[in-house]
Scaffold this motif. Structure first.
Motif, PDB file in Angstrom:
ATOM      1  N   ALA A   1      -1.728   0.162   3.204  1.00 22.42           N
ATOM      2  CA  ALA A   1      -0.795  -0.725   2.506  1.00 22.42           C
ATOM      3  C   ALA A   1       0.649  -0.421   2.882  1.00 22.42           C
ATOM      4  N   VAL A   2       0.988   0.872   2.982  1.00 20.09           N
ATOM      5  CA  VAL A   2       2.342   1.256   3.394  1.00 20.09           C
ATOM      6  C   VAL A   2       2.646   0.721   4.787  1.00 20.09           C
ATOM      7  N   LEU A   3       1.711   0.904   5.697  1.00 15.47           N
ATOM      8  CA  LEU A   3       1.900   0.454   7.076  1.00 15.47           C
ATOM      9  C   LEU A   3       2.075  -1.066   7.129  1.00 15.47           C
ATOM     10  N   LEU A   4       1.254  -1.773   6.388  1.00 19.27           N
ATOM     11  CA  LEU A   4       1.369  -3.237   6.358  1.00 19.27           C
ATOM     12  C   LEU A   4       2.683  -3.678   5.717  1.00 19.27           C
ATOM     13  N   SER A   5       3.126  -2.940   4.706  1.00 21.78           N
ATOM     14  CA  SER A   5       4.400  -3.301   4.070  1.00 21.78           C
ATOM     15  C   SER A   5       5.568  -3.085   5.022  1.00 21.78           C
ATOM     16  N   TYR A   6       5.514  -2.021   5.834  1.00 21.31           N
ATOM     17  CA  TYR A   6       6.551  -1.797   6.837  1.00 21.31           C
ATOM     18  C   TYR A   6       6.549  -2.920   7.872  1.00 21.31           C
ATOM     19  N   ALA A   7       5.350  -3.304   8.309  1.00 18.39           N
ATOM     20  CA  ALA A   7       5.223  -4.284   9.385  1.00 18.39           C
ATOM     21  C   ALA A   7       5.586  -5.700   8.940  1.00 18.39           C
ATOM     22  N   THR A   8       5.335  -6.012   7.656  1.00 16.41           N
ATOM     23  CA  THR A   8       5.537  -7.377   7.175  1.00 16.41           C
ATOM     24  C   THR A   8       6.761  -7.555   6.286  1.00 16.41           C
ATOM     25  N   GLY A   9       7.275  -6.448   5.743  1.00 19.65           N
ATOM     26  CA  GLY A   9       8.381  -6.544   4.810  1.00 19.65           C
ATOM     27  C   GLY A   9       7.955  -6.873   3.392  1.00 19.65           C
ATOM     28  N   LEU A  10       6.655  -6.982   3.164  1.00 20.02           N
ATOM     29  CA  LEU A  10       6.154  -7.264   1.823  1.00 20.02           C
ATOM     30  C   LEU A  10       6.217  -6.008   0.947  1.00 20.02           C
ATOM     31  N   SER A  11       6.187  -6.212  -0.349  1.00 23.94           N
ATOM     32  CA  SER A  11       6.209  -5.113  -1.305  1.00 23.94           C
ATOM     33  C   SER A  11       4.951  -4.265  -1.194  1.00 23.94           C
TER      34      SER A  11
ATOM     35  N   GLY B   1       3.530  -2.494  -3.555  1.00 26.35           N
ATOM     36  CA  GLY B   1       2.679  -2.691  -4.715  1.00 26.35           C
ATOM     37  C   GLY B   1       1.769  -3.897  -4.571  1.00 26.35           C
ATOM     38  N   ILE B   2       2.312  -4.995  -4.072  1.00 25.67           N
ATOM     39  CA  ILE B   2       1.523  -6.212  -3.892  1.00 25.67           C
ATOM     40  C   ILE B   2       0.476  -6.016  -2.801  1.00 25.67           C
ATOM     41  N   VAL B   3       0.888  -5.429  -1.681  1.00 22.72           N
ATOM     42  CA  VAL B   3      -0.044  -5.217  -0.570  1.00 22.72           C
ATOM     43  C   VAL B   3      -1.148  -4.251  -0.979  1.00 22.72           C
ATOM     44  N   PHE B   4      -0.788  -3.182  -1.664  1.00 22.77           N
ATOM     45  CA  PHE B   4      -1.771  -2.184  -2.085  1.00 22.77           C
ATOM     46  C   PHE B   4      -2.817  -2.802  -3.013  1.00 22.77           C
ATOM     47  N   PHE B   5      -2.349  -3.600  -3.950  1.00 30.43           N
ATOM     48  CA  PHE B   5      -3.284  -4.249  -4.872  1.00 30.43           C
ATOM     49  C   PHE B   5      -4.202  -5.209  -4.110  1.00 30.43           C
ATOM     50  N   ALA B   6      -3.639  -5.949  -3.149  1.00 28.87           N
ATOM     51  CA  ALA B   6      -4.413  -6.961  -2.418  1.00 28.87           C
ATOM     52  C   ALA B   6      -5.459  -6.339  -1.493  1.00 28.87           C
ATOM     53  N   VAL B   7      -5.089  -5.272  -0.764  1.00 30.41           N
ATOM     54  CA  VAL B   7      -6.042  -4.716   0.208  1.00 30.41           C
ATOM     55  C   VAL B   7      -7.226  -4.036  -0.478  1.00 30.41           C
ATOM     56  N   ASN B   8      -7.070  -3.712  -1.749  1.00 33.28           N
ATOM     57  CA  ASN B   8      -8.174  -3.090  -2.479  1.00 33.28           C
ATOM     58  C   ASN B   8      -9.193  -4.101  -3.010  1.00 33.28           C
ATOM     59  N   LEU B   9      -8.811  -5.355  -3.086  1.00 31.77           N
ATOM     60  CA  LEU B   9      -9.679  -6.357  -3.698  1.00 31.77           C
ATOM     61  C   LEU B   9     -11.069  -6.428  -3.060  1.00 31.77           C
ATOM     62  N   PRO B  10     -11.195  -6.407  -1.717  1.00 35.02           N
ATOM     63  CA  PRO B  10     -12.547  -6.514  -1.141  1.00 35.02           C
ATOM     64  C   PRO B  10     -13.465  -5.337  -1.465  1.00 35.02           C
ATOM     65  N   PHE B  11     -12.891  -4.207  -1.852  1.00 31.58           N
ATOM     66  CA  PHE B  11     -13.707  -3.019  -2.081  1.00 31.58           C
ATOM     67  C   PHE B  11     -14.313  -2.969  -3.480  1.00 31.58           C
ATOM     68  N   TYR B  12     -13.852  -3.830  -4.383  1.00 30.82           N
ATOM     69  CA  TYR B  12     -14.361  -3.762  -5.745  1.00 30.82           C
ATOM     70  C   TYR B  12     -15.822  -4.191  -5.833  1.00 30.82           C
ATOM     71  N   TRP B  13     -16.216  -5.120  -4.982  1.00 31.40           N
ATOM     72  CA  TRP B  13     -17.626  -5.521  -4.987  1.00 31.40           C
ATOM     73  C   TRP B  13     -18.512  -4.343  -4.597  1.00 31.40           C
ATOM     74  N   LEU B  14     -18.115  -3.623  -3.529  1.00 32.76           N
ATOM     75  CA  LEU B  14     -18.864  -2.446  -3.102  1.00 32.76           C
ATOM     76  C   LEU B  14     -18.903  -1.408  -4.212  1.00 32.76           C
ATOM     77  N   ALA B  15     -17.770  -1.194  -4.843  1.00 30.03           N
ATOM     78  CA  ALA B  15     -17.711  -0.219  -5.931  1.00 30.03           C
ATOM     79  C   ALA B  15     -18.633  -0.624  -7.082  1.00 30.03           C
ATOM     80  N   TRP B  16     -18.652  -1.915  -7.414  1.00 29.40           N
ATOM     81  CA  TRP B  16     -19.474  -2.398  -8.523  1.00 29.40           C
ATOM     82  C   TRP B  16     -20.949  -2.202  -8.225  1.00 29.40           C
ATOM     83  N   VAL B  17     -21.352  -2.540  -6.979  1.00 30.66           N
ATOM     84  CA  VAL B  17     -22.765  -2.461  -6.601  1.00 30.66           C
ATOM     85  C   VAL B  17     -23.220  -1.014  -6.423  1.00 30.66           C
ATOM     86  N   LYS B  18     -22.403  -0.202  -5.762  1.00 27.98           N
ATOM     87  CA  LYS B  18     -22.821   1.146  -5.393  1.00 27.98           C
ATOM     88  C   LYS B  18     -22.463   2.214  -6.421  1.00 27.98           C
ATOM     89  N   MET B  19     -21.336   2.035  -7.108  1.00 32.49           N
ATOM     90  CA  MET B  19     -20.857   3.076  -8.015  1.00 32.49           C
ATOM     91  C   MET B  19     -20.938   2.685  -9.484  1.00 32.49           C
TER      92      MET B  19
END
Length: 201
Positions: free
Chosen positions: A45-55, A57-75
């Motif tokens: 998220a930090v790297l993407l925020s540097y490259a895009t200029g986006l916040s 906090g927003i990038v970190f929250f967004a990049v985690n979204l795809p992993f919640y399904w895996l977490a729900w199923v596996k954990m």
């Protein structure tokens, strides 16, 4: 005779989430002040925020979204909900802390090592209360649970790939400083969060 440790109470979980996320958000605040990167999903998220200029906090929250399904199923839902809350908390704190904390001077070498220590300790607090900051942390904990391969080592492998990509975004010396901090964080986790020792409930 070994006694089974009692599960954490909701109050104990709550104080741990506040402490762990605050420590990680403080580490990110120092990190972005110095223009460094870190490992795991936060580093991505930090790297993407540097490259895009986006916040961050927003990038970190967004990049985690795809992993919640895996977490729900596996954990399970409990782990997933805890992790979602922690990711949201770090995202918000990382946006707020720079308004409250200003560094007049912070040496990048010492800063990188301190950042690694603060983030590593913050993650241990979260891990031991059945949560993570999502992303690669979910995969790392899943591998440790299923195979015994330590979570810190999985994260270290991911970090090496991430830092290789960082050379295209930030100055090489900053990548090297960042790598030192990530090694500190992952060694702290690998040493203190082990399947044959206390991992939390």
């Amino acid at each position: 005779m070994t006694q089974t440790p009692a599960p954490h109470t909701h109050l104990e979980d709550a104080q741990a989430f506040v402490l762990g996320t605050a420590m990680c958000a403080l580490g990110v605040t120092m990190l972005t002040h110095l223009g460094l990167v870190t490992g795991q999903t936060a580093g991505l998220a930090v790297l993407l925020s540097y490259a895009t200029g986006l916040s961050f906090g927003i990038v970190f929250f967004a990049v985690n979204l795809p992993f919640y399904w895996l977490a729900w199923v596996k954990m399970g839902p409990r782990f997933t909900i805890k992790s979602f809350v922690c990711v949201a908390a770090v995202s918000v704190m990382a946006e707020m802390f720079p308004r409250w904390i200003v560094f007049d001077q912070l040496d990048p070498v010492l800063g990188a090592l301190l950042i690694g220590a603060v983030i590593g300790l913050g993650l241990i607090v979260l891990f031991r209360h059945g949560a993570s900051l999502g992303g690669i942390g979910v995969l790392a904990l899943l591998l440790q649970e299923k195979t015994g391969f330590r979570a810190g080592y999985t994260q270290l492998i991911f970090d090496l790939c991430l830092f290789a990509a960082a050379f295209a975004v930030i100055a090489p010396r900053l990548v090297l400083f960042s790598l030192g901090g990530a090694v500190v964080a992952n060694l702290i986790i690998a040493t203190n969060h082990r399947p044959d020792r206390y991992t939390g409930r």
